[in-house]
Design an enzyme around this catalytic site. Structure first.
Site, PDB file in Angstrom:
ATOM      1  N   ASN A  45     -17.256  64.447 -21.181  1.00 55.76           N
ATOM      2  CA  ASN A  45     -18.130  63.500 -20.492  1.00 55.76           C
ATOM      3  C   ASN A  45     -18.826  64.125 -19.282  1.00 55.76           C
ATOM      4  OD1 ASN A  45     -19.238  60.902 -20.665  1.00 55.76           O
ATOM      5  ND2 ASN A  45     -17.914  60.129 -19.026  1.00 55.76           N
TER       6      ASN A  45
ATOM      7  N   GLU B 198     -13.721  50.542 -19.568  1.00 54.65           N
ATOM      8  CA  GLU B 198     -12.388  50.998 -19.168  1.00 54.65           C
ATOM      9  C   GLU B 198     -11.425  49.892 -19.574  1.00 54.65           C
ATOM     10  OE1 GLU B 198     -11.723  53.901 -17.675  1.00 54.65           O
ATOM     11  OE2 GLU B 198     -13.736  54.608 -17.166  1.00 54.65           O
TER      12      GLU B 198
END
Length: 481
Positions: A227, A355
């Site tokens: 990422n 998340e």
């Protein structure tokens, strides 16, 4: 003497075998009885995931009522089982690349015509980008199964006319309606899943970092954070692909994303409970956290809220760090080279990072709870994109063909986008609520501006300049709705 001992051992083993066989029969009978009794109880999201399909599509080392982290091999087997079982006829399996250590990265499409270009919004789900954040693997796998089960049930109720629903022999013991066994919430989830399967192309990538998962560490086998490995708009002007400079997992995901140009995406991580939207990165030399607003900020906020509000605790006071359930990425903490920003800028994909849990790699005993909490949020997000995106075709007014080099722009949104399909001119774009003016243009054509409410169909045909009369002027029609 040794022969006598051997005969004694054989007698003992024979007796033990008889008892073992008897024990298996008793256990099987108990399970059958428990299943029969359990089928009469109302279904919750968890029981829906466990019991709602006759053909479970379970992998070789366990069924769907086992809540655990599957190994990479078991994950692949589960995808194969889904493809051959509940998802037969409405799924396509693809290997999009391999990891550093040679593990296949697999993707599954679920739609009514898998592998075929369709005039539908595309939705992508990506999990396990960080190896030590594995919950997304299981969420995506079960989400795929839920879509297929819902579509199959709808096919039965409709007489088996749709792909994936035909040719299935109905069990005489089935209830007159599948919803008879469902509580209200689970019935709603099945209905939404059927809508998504019918109205969207859903692309599912359960693991982007299989090597990191095996090692139970964040980075890939080359110790690179995936990422942070994508082209970055602020550090790499023009965002060149440069596949040879990327990690193999990153390059594989980039190629796949560019091939499907999904309308929206979900990317699952762990370490907090929040729906995070672009931008993640900040321009300039300032590296401190601060709001980094994308042109589609209002639309992104709406999408993030759809997810957060469909989750039981994400957008509540119980979520102390993020009581609203959403955050701008850079406002939380800035990062560069992330997939979320790259998806938005490069492939026009409205990517929201979710998340899913405050703790990374939660105990397997928490997986059922996490699925129960996130399944309705995932489905609400997917259904919103599938049914509330503004869409249509951008074509030549004379030939009806797609126009090379055509772009669209929404008033007040400082970014242009292109049709998803070069063949048909189809486009889909998720917009903020309200009425919008959309301008289509292309080299050699007169631009045209039309207006529509968010979520409505808006077809636009452009006239070639040489086909128009000398007195013709650019068209504007604000009442197409």
């Amino acid at each position: 003497q040794r022969r006598g001992e051997r005969r004694g051992e054989m007698v003992f083993m024979g007796v033990r075998g008889v008892w073992a066989a008897l024990w298996c029969v008793l256990v099987l009978a108990a399970r059958v009885d428990a299943t029969a009794r359990g089928s009469l109880a109302p279904m919750t999201y968890r029981r829906l995931a466990d019991e709602s399909a006759k053909a479970t599509g379970g992998d070789a080392k366990g069924s769907w009522n086992e809540w655990r982290y599957r190994s990479n091999e078991e994950l692949a087997s589960a995808m194969d089982a889904l493809h051959a079982g509940p998802c037969a006829g409405i799924s396509k399996l693809t290997t999009i690349g391999t990891s550093v250590r040679g593990v296949e990265m697999r993707a599954m499409e679920v739609s009514t015509q898998p592998g075929v270009e369709q005039t539908k919004p595309g939705i992508m789900l990506v999990g396990n980008m960080h190896g030590d954040e594995p919950v997304g693997r299981e969420l995506i796998l079960r989400f795929a199964r839920l879509l297929c089960i819902a579509h199959e049930r709808r096919g039965r109720s409709a007489g088996g006319d749709e792909p994936g629903g035909g040719g299935l022999e109905k069990d005489p013991s089935d209830e007159a309606s599948a919803k008879d066994l469902l509580d209200e919430a689970s019935a709603k989830l099945l209905d939404e899943a059927a809508v998504v399967a019918r109205n969207a192309r859903v692309f599912l990538v359960p693991t982007m970092n299989p090597d990191g998962f095996s090692a139970r560490r964040r980075n890939n086998a080359n110790s690179v954070d995936l990422n942070r490995d994508f082209p970055d708009q602020f550090n790499e002007p023009g965002m060149p692909d440069r596949f040879d400079a990327r990690q193999p997992e990153t390059a594989a995901m980039m190629r796949f994303s560019e091939s499907v140009n999904a309308t929206a995406a979900l990317n699952f991580h762990e370490g907090a409970l929040v729906a995070n939207y672009p931008y993640d990165a900040i321009s300039g030399t300032n590296r401190k956290a601060g709001y980094s607003k994308s042109p589609d900020d209002a639309a992104f906020r709406r999408l993030a809220k759809v997810y957060a509000h469909a989750h039981p605790t994400m957008a509540t006071a119980a979520n102390e760090e993020f009581p609203e359930g959403i955050t701008n990425g850079a406002r939380w903490y800035p990062l560069w080279g992330g997939m979320q920003d790259w998806h938005y800028v490069k492939t026009q994909t409205m990517d929201v990072t979710v998340e899913v849990n405050e703790r990374k790699w939660p105990d397997e005993s928490q997986l059922a709870r996490l699925w129960t909490e996130h399944a309705p949020a995932m489905m609400a997000y997917a259904k919103t994109v599938a049914t509330e995106s503004t869409f249509g075709r951008l074509t030549d007014s004379v030939t009806g063909d797609a126009i090379r080099g055509a772009t669209l722009a929404v008033a007040g949104v400082d970014v242009r986008f292109t049709p998803t399909s070069r063949r048909t001119g189809y486009y889909a774009r998720f917009l903020a609520p309200g009425r919008h003016e959309v301008t289509a243009s292309a080299p050699g054509y007169y631009p045209q501006t039309r207006s529509a409410n968010a979520g409505e169909r808006l077809d636009i045909s452009l006239r070639r300049m040489e086909d128009a009369r000398p007195s013709s002027a650019p068209e504007k029609d604000g009442d197409d709705g």
